[in-house]
Write an enzyme that holds these catalytic residues in place. Structure first.
Site, PDB file in Angstrom:
ATOM      1  N   TYR A 141       0.839  -1.202   0.000  1.00  0.00           N
ATOM      2  CA  TYR A 141       0.000   0.000   0.000  1.00  0.00           C
ATOM      3  C   TYR A 141       0.874   1.253   0.000  1.00  0.00           C
ATOM      4  O   TYR A 141       0.745   2.122  -0.870  1.00  0.00           O
ATOM      5  CB  TYR A 141      -0.933  -0.011   1.224  1.00  0.00           C
ATOM      6  CG  TYR A 141      -1.592   1.320   1.465  1.00  0.00           C
ATOM      7  CD1 TYR A 141      -2.490   1.841   0.541  1.00  0.00           C
ATOM      8  CD2 TYR A 141      -1.300   2.082   2.607  1.00  0.00           C
ATOM      9  CE1 TYR A 141      -3.080   3.085   0.744  1.00  0.00           C
ATOM     10  CE2 TYR A 141      -1.884   3.308   2.819  1.00  0.00           C
ATOM     11  CZ  TYR A 141      -2.773   3.811   1.881  1.00  0.00           C
ATOM     12  OH  TYR A 141      -3.340   5.051   2.078  1.00  0.00           O
ATOM     13  N   PHE A 169      -1.981  11.501   7.699  1.00  0.00           N
ATOM     14  CA  PHE A 169      -1.726  10.648   8.845  1.00  0.00           C
ATOM     15  C   PHE A 169      -3.079   9.968   9.144  1.00  0.00           C
ATOM     16  O   PHE A 169      -3.528   9.214   8.295  1.00  0.00           O
ATOM     17  CB  PHE A 169      -1.043  11.447   9.960  1.00  0.00           C
ATOM     18  CG  PHE A 169       0.453  11.601   9.628  1.00  0.00           C
ATOM     19  CD1 PHE A 169       0.867  12.264   8.474  1.00  0.00           C
ATOM     20  CD2 PHE A 169       1.423  10.995  10.394  1.00  0.00           C
ATOM     21  CE1 PHE A 169       2.223  12.327   8.104  1.00  0.00           C
ATOM     22  CE2 PHE A 169       2.781  11.057  10.040  1.00  0.00           C
ATOM     23  CZ  PHE A 169       3.171  11.721   8.897  1.00  0.00           C
ATOM     24  N   ARG A 282      -0.922  -5.459  16.393  1.00  0.00           N
ATOM     25  CA  ARG A 282      -1.255  -5.691  14.991  1.00  0.00           C
ATOM     26  C   ARG A 282       0.033  -5.560  14.189  1.00  0.00           C
ATOM     27  O   ARG A 282       0.796  -4.616  14.412  1.00  0.00           O
ATOM     28  CB  ARG A 282      -2.279  -4.636  14.544  1.00  0.00           C
ATOM     29  CG  ARG A 282      -2.881  -4.871  13.193  1.00  0.00           C
ATOM     30  CD  ARG A 282      -3.988  -3.874  12.894  1.00  0.00           C
ATOM     31  NE  ARG A 282      -3.488  -2.514  12.738  1.00  0.00           N
ATOM     32  CZ  ARG A 282      -4.247  -1.467  12.401  1.00  0.00           C
ATOM     33  NH1 ARG A 282      -5.531  -1.626  12.190  1.00  0.00           N
ATOM     34  NH2 ARG A 282      -3.730  -0.268  12.275  1.00  0.00           N
TER      35      ARG A 282
HETATM   36  N1  UDP Z   1      -6.381   0.028  16.605  1.00  0.00           N
HETATM   37  C1  UDP Z   1      -6.808  -0.751  17.674  1.00  0.00           C
HETATM   38  N2  UDP Z   1      -7.952  -1.454  17.524  1.00  0.00           N
HETATM   39  C2  UDP Z   1      -8.707  -1.448  16.388  1.00  0.00           C
HETATM   40  C3  UDP Z   1      -8.281  -0.650  15.300  1.00  0.00           C
HETATM   41  C4  UDP Z   1      -7.091   0.079  15.454  1.00  0.00           C
HETATM   42  O1  UDP Z   1      -6.165  -0.805  18.722  1.00  0.00           O
HETATM   43  O2  UDP Z   1      -9.743  -2.143  16.327  1.00  0.00           O
HETATM   44  C5  UDP Z   1      -5.131   0.801  16.738  1.00  0.00           C
HETATM   45  C6  UDP Z   1      -4.089   0.468  15.703  1.00  0.00           C
HETATM   46  O3  UDP Z   1      -3.280  -0.589  16.141  1.00  0.00           O
HETATM   47  C7  UDP Z   1      -3.343   1.795  15.584  1.00  0.00           C
HETATM   48  C8  UDP Z   1      -4.399   2.845  15.874  1.00  0.00           C
HETATM   49  O4  UDP Z   1      -5.462   2.161  16.530  1.00  0.00           O
HETATM   50  O5  UDP Z   1      -2.348   1.879  16.569  1.00  0.00           O
HETATM   51  C9  UDP Z   1      -4.946   3.496  14.622  1.00  0.00           C
HETATM   52  O6  UDP Z   1      -5.298   2.489  13.709  1.00  0.00           O
HETATM   53  P1  UDP Z   1      -6.132   2.777  12.398  1.00  0.00           P
HETATM   54  O7  UDP Z   1      -6.387   1.450  11.737  1.00  0.00           O
HETATM   55  O8  UDP Z   1      -7.328   3.611  12.728  1.00  0.00           O
HETATM   56  O9  UDP Z   1      -5.187   3.682  11.510  1.00  0.00           O
HETATM   57  P2  UDP Z   1      -3.674   3.438  11.003  1.00  0.00           P
HETATM   58  O10 UDP Z   1      -2.795   4.093  12.024  1.00  0.00           O
HETATM   59  O11 UDP Z   1      -3.466   1.983  10.879  1.00  0.00           O
HETATM   60  O12 UDP Z   1      -3.647   4.159   9.703  1.00  0.00           O
END
Ligand code: UDP
Length: 334
Positions: A141, A169, A282
């Protein structure tokens, strides 16, 4: 009246952009294949159902309209999926974008706004991340977006196509008027998921990792309100249409919030308990991603209006309640 083509105008960011352009008096044509977008999110202007893979469709569109600028929001955005199925990402985010750029060049349209991402930087070497930070994407991506940024530099040299790459961001929040909001399917973003847990559309929110090197152990991200994001796009578009050179900016609030802080503020805003389940990290999540957006502030005169996390969550909550849970609302299951 200037006419703007918004590709992906039926999606989350694109639909807010269409609304803002119309409010500013632009004529707008939305091109969207509705794979991930919703036609009822396009609040005005002309809607064209079509795909960037279809060069004939692009040819017809550019022949029928004299566009002053093009904004491109139509890409696939899921990091995990891009690792599993890179071809899908390189086909749409790279090859199909080339079709769009070729159509622009063939029709002498020279102002292009490109949705890029913080994922082009990969694992941060320092924070806040400014535009000079090394570009080392760690997934298809991010790489697909960085490839197009480089393609755009070549199209500028060869054809004089001027572009502005905006590296988001964490785009968040919703239209302050409650008319538009986020409706990804599947939803993977933190704030809408937290609010689904608040409204009862999901049982709980899973926190991915509490053992990061941050004050409360959860990841820190830079959430930027969708209206502020669109405002930056508008300023960049107008600069390009006035003859500015190509540019690239990092867009965030410049302030990070942890996953735990998001949950705490959401509890305050919604008055709901929001049950939490803790789980493993994750894959591919850096501990801290925060933008240095001072260049955008300086060069575009951009100033975020909704920088407070509580405001971002309040607007997203308005959308969650009105759209998904309202009386006669379009209830969907999580
Ligand atoms: N996150 C989480 N639980 C969820 C979805 C996201 O703890 O169900 C955390 C994720 O690990 C990251 C932050 O929230 O640290 C933001 O994630 P998101 O997927 O919204 O955006 P990204 O930073 O991946 O673009």
């Amino acid at each position: 009246m200037k006419k703007i083509l918004v590709v992906g105008g039926a999606g989350y960011i694109g639909s807010h952009m269409v609304k803002m352009l119309l409010a500013k008096g632009y004529e707008v044509v939305t091109l969207d294949n509705l794979e991930n977008g919703f036609q009822d999110a396009v609040v005005g202007g002309e809607f064209v159902l079509g795909d960037l893979a279809d060069r004939n469709c692009l040819n017809d569109l550019f022949t029928a309209n004299k566009f002053a600028g093009v904004m491109h929001f139509a890409s696939h955005i899921q990091v995990g999926e891009s690792v599993q199925n890179p071809g899908k990402y390189y086909q749409n985010n790279v090859a199909n974008t080339l079709n769009l750029l070729d159509a622009m060049v063939a029709n002498n349209v020279n102002a292009f706004i490109f949705s890029s991402t913080a994922a082009i930087f990969g694992e941060p070497e320092y924070t806040p991340i400014d535009e000079k930070h090394p570009k080392q994407p760690i997934n298809p991506y991010g790489l697909s977006k960085w490839m197009i940024e480089q393609v755009l530099a070549d199209f500028d040299k060869a054809h004089g196509l001027k572009s502005c790459c905006l590296r988001y961001f964490n785009a968040a929040g919703a239209d302050p008027e409650g008319e538009l909001g986020e409706r990804h399917d599947p939803e993977t973003h933190l704030i809408p998921l937290v609010l689904q847990a608040a409204s009862g559309r999901r049982k709980n929110i899973t926190v991915f990792g509490k053992d990061y090197d941050t004050p409360d152990g959860t990841c820190i991200r830079d959430y930027i309100h969708i209206t502020d994001l669109c405002q930056a796009h508008l300023l960049a578009l107008e600069k390009l249409m006035d003859g500015a050179d190509s540019m690239a900016f990092n867009l965030g609030n410049g302030q990070g919030f942890s996953v735990q802080e998001v949950i705490d503020v959401a509890r305050e805003v919604t008055g709901q308990e929001i049950p939490v389940v803790e789980s493993e990290r994750r894959e591919g999540d850096p501990a801290r991603l925060v933008a240095d957006s001072s260049l955008a502030r300086k060069r575009l005169g951009w100033k975020p209006e909704y920088a407070e996390l509580s405001t971002i969550i309040k607007h997203a909550w308005l959308w969650e309640k009105n759209f998904f849970c309202g009386e006669g609302g379009k209830q969907e299951t999580a």
